[in-house]
Design a protein around this motif. Structure first.
Motif, mmCIF file in Angstrom:
data_model
loop_
_atom_site.group_PDB
_atom_site.id
_atom_site.type_symbol
_atom_site.label_atom_id
_atom_site.label_comp_id
_atom_site.label_asym_id
_atom_site.label_seq_id
_atom_site.Cartn_x
_atom_site.Cartn_y
_atom_site.Cartn_z
ATOM 1 N N LEU A 1 1.038 -1.146 -0.040
ATOM 2 C CA LEU A 1 0.114 -0.020 -0.084
ATOM 3 C C LEU A 1 0.783 1.171 -0.030
ATOM 4 C CD1 LEU A 1 -2.974 0.626 -0.204
ATOM 5 C CD2 LEU A 1 -2.894 0.862 2.453
ATOM 6 N N ALA A 2 2.095 1.451 0.885
ATOM 7 C CA ALA A 2 2.745 2.507 0.757
ATOM 8 C C ALA A 2 3.300 2.821 -0.433
ATOM 9 C CB ALA A 2 4.030 2.156 1.976
ATOM 10 N N ARG A 3 3.725 1.776 -1.041
ATOM 11 C CA ARG A 3 4.413 2.050 -2.526
ATOM 12 C C ARG A 3 3.242 2.233 -3.730
ATOM 13 N NH1 ARG A 3 7.764 -2.064 -3.827
ATOM 14 N NH2 ARG A 3 6.931 -3.394 -2.327
ATOM 15 N N ARG A 4 2.051 1.774 -3.452
ATOM 16 C CA ARG A 4 1.222 2.159 -4.434
ATOM 17 C C ARG A 4 0.759 3.595 -4.504
ATOM 18 N NH1 ARG A 4 -3.653 -1.348 -3.339
ATOM 19 N NH2 ARG A 4 -2.008 -2.938 -2.794
ATOM 20 N N THR A 5 0.816 3.939 -3.295
ATOM 21 C CA THR A 5 0.298 5.605 -3.370
ATOM 22 C C THR A 5 1.485 6.602 -3.802
ATOM 23 O OG1 THR A 5 1.009 5.592 -1.030
ATOM 24 C CG2 THR A 5 -1.519 5.349 -1.554
ATOM 25 N N HIS A 6 2.656 6.093 -4.257
ATOM 26 C CA HIS A 6 3.843 6.619 -4.542
ATOM 27 C C HIS A 6 3.313 7.130 -6.067
ATOM 28 C CE1 HIS A 6 7.925 7.031 -4.364
ATOM 29 N NE2 HIS A 6 7.798 6.711 -2.943
ATOM 30 N N THR A 7 4.262 7.991 -6.573
ATOM 31 C CA THR A 7 3.904 8.585 -7.836
ATOM 32 C C THR A 7 4.642 7.580 -8.897
ATOM 33 O OG1 THR A 7 5.689 10.116 -7.606
ATOM 34 C CG2 THR A 7 3.455 10.915 -7.319
ATOM 35 N N TRP A 8 4.056 7.979 -10.219
ATOM 36 C CA TRP A 8 4.737 7.003 -11.248
ATOM 37 C C TRP A 8 6.074 7.130 -11.563
ATOM 38 C CZ3 TRP A 8 7.143 7.187 -15.907
ATOM 39 C CH2 TRP A 8 6.829 6.114 -16.740
ATOM 40 N N PRO A 9 6.906 6.346 -11.914
ATOM 41 C CA PRO A 9 6.685 4.875 -12.127
ATOM 42 C C PRO A 9 6.581 4.106 -10.858
ATOM 43 C CG PRO A 9 9.037 5.316 -12.607
ATOM 44 C CD PRO A 9 8.182 6.654 -11.743
ATOM 45 N N TRP A 10 5.864 2.995 -10.732
ATOM 46 C CA TRP A 10 5.696 1.893 -9.672
ATOM 47 C C TRP A 10 6.766 1.034 -9.861
ATOM 48 C CZ3 TRP A 10 1.455 3.714 -12.048
ATOM 49 C CH2 TRP A 10 0.552 4.683 -11.348
ATOM 50 N N VAL A 11 7.546 0.843 -8.843
ATOM 51 C CA VAL A 11 8.586 -0.109 -8.742
ATOM 52 C C VAL A 11 8.402 -1.307 -7.902
ATOM 53 C CG1 VAL A 11 11.256 -0.219 -8.058
ATOM 54 C CG2 VAL A 11 10.080 1.760 -9.190
ATOM 55 N N PHE A 12 8.608 -2.370 -8.487
ATOM 56 C CA PHE A 12 8.515 -3.537 -7.767
ATOM 57 C C PHE A 12 9.888 -4.149 -7.322
ATOM 58 C CE2 PHE A 12 4.877 -3.394 -10.403
ATOM 59 C CZ PHE A 12 3.929 -3.994 -9.598
ATOM 60 N N ARG A 13 10.353 -4.696 -5.945
ATOM 61 C CA ARG A 13 11.379 -5.364 -5.627
ATOM 62 C C ARG A 13 11.494 -6.900 -5.956
ATOM 63 N NH1 ARG A 13 10.722 -2.311 0.005
ATOM 64 N NH2 ARG A 13 9.034 -4.122 0.068
ATOM 65 N N PRO A 14 12.256 -7.513 -6.251
ATOM 66 C CA PRO A 14 12.405 -8.888 -6.580
ATOM 67 C C PRO A 14 11.417 -9.659 -5.602
ATOM 68 C CG PRO A 14 14.446 -7.998 -6.752
ATOM 69 C CD PRO A 14 13.785 -6.827 -6.354
ATOM 70 N N ASP A 15 11.668 -9.286 -4.467
ATOM 71 C CA ASP A 15 10.757 -10.172 -3.300
ATOM 72 C C ASP A 15 9.449 -10.129 -3.465
ATOM 73 O OD1 ASP A 15 13.014 -11.032 -2.221
ATOM 74 O OD2 ASP A 15 13.019 -9.802 -0.508
ATOM 75 N N ASP A 16 8.855 -8.825 -4.042
ATOM 76 C CA ASP A 16 7.495 -8.690 -4.454
ATOM 77 C C ASP A 16 6.908 -9.640 -5.259
ATOM 78 O OD1 ASP A 16 7.370 -6.448 -2.861
ATOM 79 O OD2 ASP A 16 7.842 -5.123 -4.472
ATOM 80 N N LEU A 17 7.983 -10.135 -6.205
ATOM 81 C CA LEU A 17 7.480 -10.956 -7.372
ATOM 82 C C LEU A 17 7.401 -12.487 -7.236
ATOM 83 C CD1 LEU A 17 9.191 -8.507 -10.088
ATOM 84 C CD2 LEU A 17 6.834 -8.614 -9.464
ATOM 85 N N LYS A 18 8.229 -12.808 -6.259
ATOM 86 C CA LYS A 18 8.438 -14.251 -5.937
ATOM 87 C C LYS A 18 7.328 -15.133 -5.925
ATOM 88 C CE LYS A 18 13.272 -14.453 -4.093
ATOM 89 N NZ LYS A 18 13.859 -14.211 -2.964
ATOM 90 N N GLY A 19 6.311 -14.673 -5.088
ATOM 91 C CA GLY A 19 5.307 -15.500 -4.929
ATOM 92 C C GLY A 19 4.047 -15.304 -5.814
ATOM 93 N N LEU A 20 4.372 -14.672 -7.011
ATOM 94 C CA LEU A 20 3.122 -14.394 -8.015
ATOM 95 C C LEU A 20 2.924 -15.689 -8.695
ATOM 96 C CD1 LEU A 20 3.791 -10.869 -8.804
ATOM 97 C CD2 LEU A 20 2.678 -11.748 -6.928
#
Ligand code: HEM
Length: 413
Positions: free
Chosen positions: A246-265
């Motif tokens: 949530l904290a990073r979603r409210t950030h402005t463009w561009p949105w950045v994903f960390r490798p850990d965010d993507l591991k369980g997708l």
């Protein structure tokens, strides 16, 4: 003349399992392979038997080291954030169409330079310069400038020569350093490799090609499938949205994903597997027969024969994948409990199976996920209307005409 060349083509999973796993020693790559692929020299792709075993051991130690995995994750993120996203943003602002296959090949070049040599050629930056200048001047002018090495083209030529450290301030543990360390230790089992002519040079070239061409091809076909299948794209975006804190979603463009965010997708992983099933970057594998043998489907193979294993066909057989075998359907990789079906059987072969299976599989998924997440979440990408997509014949499955797309910035509600 042709009768001397005896070969068998197969895509039967039981034959593949037998050749690549059960009776592996009877089916080396062979001398014909080495004659064809002379450019690979004495690198891992071009050797058999004990030499290959030793080289694989070293490659395994290098590619699965914790430090190297961290370098891959950091390098992917950095190239995506600092090069790929600005390049696409630039194309969006200027309204250019771009060839995604070309962009991915530059991305894969940059990332492999970082991973293998700890160096950075910045090809995406060069692409940006080319996009800009070559779109605003008549083509005869930039071609003339290039010939005379003047104006903007001089800058591009200069940029091509530019090298800078990719991870300034971050400790690197690139593959070349890992290899030099292992080879220079006289007490190590790898010391004999250091005495082989051209070993280090050839091995680095092999590893570079292993990562560059395959990732370029895999990403290009993946994007074409996803961009032309809106339901899959929507599901990937939904999953990415929930992965972004949530904290990073409210950030402005561009949105950045960390490798850990993507591991369980799960869905993203399934979509990548599904795309690799239909378009394996290395569509054919070639083996040589040492002793007479009978394959599980009853085919008799005799010494000196060549066997072509069609990885492309395995992924498209109705009797293997069902009636919807040609449909891009990530759901086939997800079990009822929502978990990934870990399909280790011999029907999923894009990374090869058995003793010579790909050593860069995890690395490949890390790189591909970071590109896909950043591109799909931050941009609206569309295949240019009328662009003709078709495969190009070759050892790597490229698109003959590239993949022309238009790009727009994406907003999130
Ligand atoms: C989507 C990406 C990739 C695909 C589909 C892929 C596929 C394959 C395939 C089919 C082979 C067997 C080739 C043969 O037997 O001739 C292979 C081997 C290999 N791959 Fe990958 N690969 C990918 C990415 C990578 C990356 C990023 C690396 C790391 C730099 C890598 C490193 C290797 C190595 C070292 C081998 C040699 C294994 C051996 O002969 O023992 N691959 N890969």
């Amino acid at each position: 003349m042709f009768s001397k060349y005896r070969f068998l083509v197969t895509c039967h999973p039981k034959n593949l399992e037998y050749i690549l796993k059960t009776n592996f020693n009877n089916f080396p790559k062979g001398e014909n392979f080495r004659e064809i692929f002379t450019t690979l020299g004495v690198g891992i792709f071009n050797v058999d038997s004990d030499t290959w075993r030793l080289q694989r051991k070293l490659a395994h130690a290098g590619l699965v080291l914790g430090e190297f995995k961290a370098l891959v994750a950091n390098t992917s993120r950095k190239v995506v954030e600092e090069q790929l996203v600005p390049l696409l943003a630039h194309a969006a602002e200027e309204g250019f169409c771009i060839d995604l296959q070309d962009v991915f090949s530059r991305y894969a070049y940059d990332i492999n330079m970082g991973m293998i040599f700890g160096r950075y050629e910045n090809y995406l930056h060069i692409a940006r310069l080319i996009l800009y200048y070559r779109n605003i001047v008549p083509s005869f002018l930039w071609k003339f400038q290039r010939l005379c090495r003047i104006g903007s083209e001089r800058a591009i030529i200069k940029a091509q020569k530019m090298r800078k450290d990719l991870l300034a301030g971050v400790e690197t543990d690139d593959l070349l350093s890992i290899y030099i360390k292992a080879l220079s230790d006289n007490g190590s089992i790898f010391a004999s490799l250091a005495r082989k002519d051209n070993y280090l040079k050839d091995e680095m070239l092999n590893l570079f090609l292993a990562g560059r061409d395959t990732i370029t091809s895999a990403l290009t076909w993946f994007f074409w499938l996803v961009l032309t299948t809106p339901s899959v794209k929507a599901k990937i975006l939904e999953e990415l949205n929930s992965a972004l804190s949530l904290a990073r979603r409210t950030h402005t463009w561009p949105w950045v994903f960390r490798p850990d965010d993507l591991k369980g997708l799960v869905y993203l992983h399934a979509a990548l597997c599904e795309s690799l099933r239909l378009y394996p970057p290395l569509p054919l594998n070639r083996k040589y027969v040492v002793k007479k043998d009978i394959l599980p489907d009853g085919s008799v193979v005799t010494p000196g024969m060549e066997i072509l294993l069609s990885f492309y066909s395995v992924g498209r057989m109705q009797w293997i994948w069902g009636e919807d075998c040609l449909v891009f359907k990530p759901e086939r990789w997800i079990a009822e409990n929502g978990k990934l079906i870990a399909d280790q059987t011999s029907r999923f072969v894009p990374f090869n199976i058995g003793a010579r299976s790909c050593l860069g599989k995890d690395t490949a998924f890390t790189q591909m996920k970071s590109v896909v997440a950043a591109m799909l979440f931050n941009f609206h990408i569309e295949v240019v209307e009328g662009h003709h997509v078709c495969p190009q014949q070759g050892t790597t499955l490229y698109m003959k005409n590239g993949l022309q797309v238009s790009v727009d910035k994406r907003t999130v509600d």
